[in-house]
Scaffold this motif. Structure first.
Motif, PDB file in Angstrom:
ATOM      1  N   GLY A 188      42.287  45.882  26.424  1.00 23.12           N
ATOM      2  CA  GLY A 188      41.105  45.898  25.585  1.00 23.12           C
ATOM      3  C   GLY A 188      40.510  44.547  25.287  1.00 23.12           C
ATOM      4  N   TYR A 189      41.020  43.496  25.915  1.00 23.59           N
ATOM      5  CA  TYR A 189      40.425  42.178  25.685  1.00 23.59           C
ATOM      6  C   TYR A 189      40.862  41.244  26.815  1.00 23.59           C
ATOM      7  CZ  TYR A 189      45.038  40.670  24.024  1.00 23.59           C
ATOM      8  OH  TYR A 189      46.369  40.369  23.937  1.00 23.59           O
ATOM      9  N   PHE A 190      40.258  40.038  26.844  1.00 22.24           N
ATOM     10  CA  PHE A 190      40.647  38.996  27.797  1.00 22.24           C
ATOM     11  C   PHE A 190      41.271  37.829  27.031  1.00 22.24           C
ATOM     12  CE2 PHE A 190      37.379  41.301  30.076  1.00 22.24           C
ATOM     13  CZ  PHE A 190      37.865  41.343  31.379  1.00 22.24           C
ATOM     14  N   GLU A 191      42.189  37.141  27.688  1.00 24.60           N
ATOM     15  CA  GLU A 191      42.869  36.004  27.080  1.00 24.60           C
ATOM     16  C   GLU A 191      42.789  34.807  28.015  1.00 24.60           C
ATOM     17  OE1 GLU A 191      47.382  35.639  26.744  1.00 24.60           O
ATOM     18  OE2 GLU A 191      46.809  36.179  24.691  1.00 24.60           O
ATOM     19  N   ASP A 192      42.392  33.659  27.501  1.00 26.00           N
ATOM     20  CA  ASP A 192      42.342  32.426  28.277  1.00 26.00           C
ATOM     21  C   ASP A 192      43.768  31.980  28.588  1.00 26.00           C
ATOM     22  OD1 ASP A 192      42.111  29.877  29.283  1.00 26.00           O
ATOM     23  OD2 ASP A 192      40.739  29.144  27.740  1.00 26.00           O
ATOM     24  N   GLN A 193      44.163  32.122  29.864  1.00 27.64           N
ATOM     25  CA  GLN A 193      45.512  31.732  30.278  1.00 27.64           C
ATOM     26  C   GLN A 193      45.470  30.598  31.302  1.00 27.64           C
ATOM     27  OE1 GLN A 193      47.945  35.079  31.430  1.00 27.64           O
ATOM     28  NE2 GLN A 193      47.923  35.952  29.372  1.00 27.64           N
TER      29      GLN A 193
END
Length: 550
Positions: free
Chosen positions: A334-339
């Motif tokens: 349900g979301y994006f994460e800066d990895q």
């Protein structure tokens, strides 16, 4: 016998010492040099362009090439005058199926294409669903829609279809927004730049340099709905905009309607979720893909979307300026994460300005590697000090995926050490040998065709996903399951990277698994089909509706 084995082993060692991606453009007849038209006025325009496209325009089973060209800027004398009249070029691929030999022939004049604007990018899709791939060319100035007549020629139908735009367009995208099977058209525009409002910005040392987009008003994007022959302008649905350079389509919220992701240069990126009520809603900030992990917008240029870490969902990468890092947004639930930091691309990517970007499995191990086309937009002072007339060139980057989306910088062993002002990049198997190659364009420089010469012999399978009454199926998700149970997710798409169009076929590297595989296709409208078992080490043409459904 031993002598032959020794010779073969030495040949493998010699190949292993060569770069994996080797330029063979000129040897194959793909001779083209981009001209940016610069006259010494340091305009922002001359730093942009130039995209490219793989397009099988004659439908003979191999990939032809379309290259966009620049034009003269202003009334001065060009610093790099061209040797021939400036126009976009179409090259036909004459692949010899028996020998694998490739030669390209310039068929621009025969094709009827007359494109002499200041070119930015090229978009390939079958907008009228007649089975032939068409071409939309973005420009600084009027865009053009070229309809493929199916006899080797094209006609300009821009005015008739109401699909034009006279502003500074870079990225565009055909995408079925309303699930009526007709591809609609998103046109993203950059800034409101003219020769009258042009400015020069000094470098740190006080010498002349280029200005960034923040000095010019953002240009509004445009959304056109395909009505079956003409387009209806519904741009009022796009209530937010920025200085756009990249665009992709994906079903981010899994509601069987395609959403739009737009990469903006210096402005927050946009994720237009596409609910059933027809009202697009920007959810980039809530979903974690508007800005980086520090909450800052970046100079977004190119964009790509694939499952980089093998967890079964789609991730997004966006390229940026030197001193920034490229940003890898890993999709969670349900979301994006800066990895970016944890994936290993941060340190190297900070040293260059990236435009084109491609997730490609060069070594066919089942993990997607990462190619980035680099070239600065601000004068590099070390190059200015040695009187370089166009001091923007930088080497490109190649990050090898070592598994689960963890990357190492393998640029020195993977690609030839060109230092150029690279812009567009398109991935495609132009020689049909089962490995992925790269077409790379350079601003004010020659085109490069990077042929894949990786030495491994891993298995592969290629999928050409078609429709009975149209060209390829775009924006479907394909999941291959190997005999061991390993699942690989890839996207069927054409537009990606920066102002470029790629091979619409989907190529899976299978590693050491040479047995038959099963394929699941999830179409963008929610229909799911199964195909298989499918034999590796060949291409399969699969038609929507001919598989099995649950």
């Amino acid at each position: 016998m031993m002598k032959h084995v020794l010779v073969a082993w030495m040949s493998v060692l010699a190949l292993a010492q060569e770069p994996w991606l080797i330029d063979q453009a000129s040897q194959m007849g793909l001779t083209f040099t981009h001209t940016n038209g610069m006259t010494g006025e340091w305009t922002i325009l001359e730093t942009m362009g130039s995209g490219c496209a793989f397009i099988d325009y004659d439908r003979d089973g191999d990939l032809d090439v379309y290259l966009v060209q620049g034009a003269k800027i202003g009334s001065g004398t060009m610093l790099f005058p061209p040797k021939s009249p400036l126009s976009d070029r179409l090259f036909r691929n004459d692949l010899d199926g028996a020998t694998g030999k490739v030669s390209f022939v310039d068929v621009t004049q025969k094709s009827g294409i007359s494109a002499a604007g200041y070119g930015m990018g090229a978009v390939v899709d079958d907008f009228d669903r007649d089975g032939w791939p068409d071409l939309y060319v973005t420009n600084y100035g009027p865009n053009q829609l070229w309809r493929n007549l199916g006899n080797g020629t094209f006609e300009d139908v821009t005015e008739r279809t109401k699909s034009g735009d006279d502003r500074w367009s870079v990225a565009a995208l055909f995408v079925d927004i309303n699930n009526d099977t007709l591809p609609d058209l998103l046109i993203t525009n950059y800034v409101e730049f003219t020769l009258e409002n042009h400015r020069i910005c000094p470098t740190k040392s006080g010498s002349k340099g280029y200005c960034g987009p923040s000095l010019y008003p953002d240009a509004r994007d445009r959304l056109l709905i395909n009505k079956g022959g003409t387009f209806e302008d519904v741009s009022q649905k796009l209530t937010e905009f920025g200085s756009a350079l990249g665009a992709i389509a994906l079903d981010a919220d899994r509601d069987n309607r395609l959403d739009l992701y737009i990469a903006n240069d210096g402005d927050p990126n946009i994720l237009w979720l596409n609910p059933n009520n027809g009202v697009l809603v920007n959810r980039a900030l809530e979903w974690g893909c508007a800005v980086n992990s520090r909450g800052a917008p970046e100079a977004s240029m190119g964009v790509a979307c694939e499952d980089s870490d093998g967890d079964g969902d789609l991730d997004i990468i966006v390229t940026h300026l030197s001193s920034e890092t490229h940003t890898l947004y890993s999709q969670q639930k349900g979301y994006f994460e800066d990895q970016t930091l944890s994936t290993g691309i941060a340190a190297s990517s900070r040293r260059a300005t990236g435009f084109g970007v491609n997730w490609i499995d060069v070594d066919r191990d089942g993990w997607l590697d990462l190619f980035i086309a680099n070239g600065n937009v601000y004068a590099i002072e070390e190059l200015q000090r040695v009187n370089d007339p166009y001091p923007l060139h930088q080497p490109n980057h190649f990050f090898q995926n070592k598994g689960s989306g963890k990357y190492v910088d393998a640029s020195q062993v993977a690609i030839e050490p060109f230092s150029e002002v690279s812009r567009g990049s398109a991935a495609g198997d132009f020689d049909n040998d089962g490995d992925i190659d790269l077409l790379v364009t350079n601003n004010n420089g020659p085109v490069r065709l990077l042929v894949n010469r990786h030495p491994n012999q891993y298995a592969w399978i290629g999928i050409a996903l078609c429709e009975e009454s149209a060209w390829y199926v775009m924006h479907a998700e394909l999941i291959v399951t190997t005999a061991s149970g390993r699942k690989l997710l890839r996207r069927a798409h054409s537009v990606s990277s920066y102002a470029s169009s790629e091979d619409p076929r989907v190529l899976f590297g299978l590693g050491e698994e040479h047995g038959p595989v099963q394929l699941e296709v999830r179409y963008s409208d929610g229909v799911v089909e199964q195909f298989g078992p499918l034999t590796p080490n060949r291409y399969h043409s699969l038609v929507r509706g001919k598989g099995t459904t649950e």
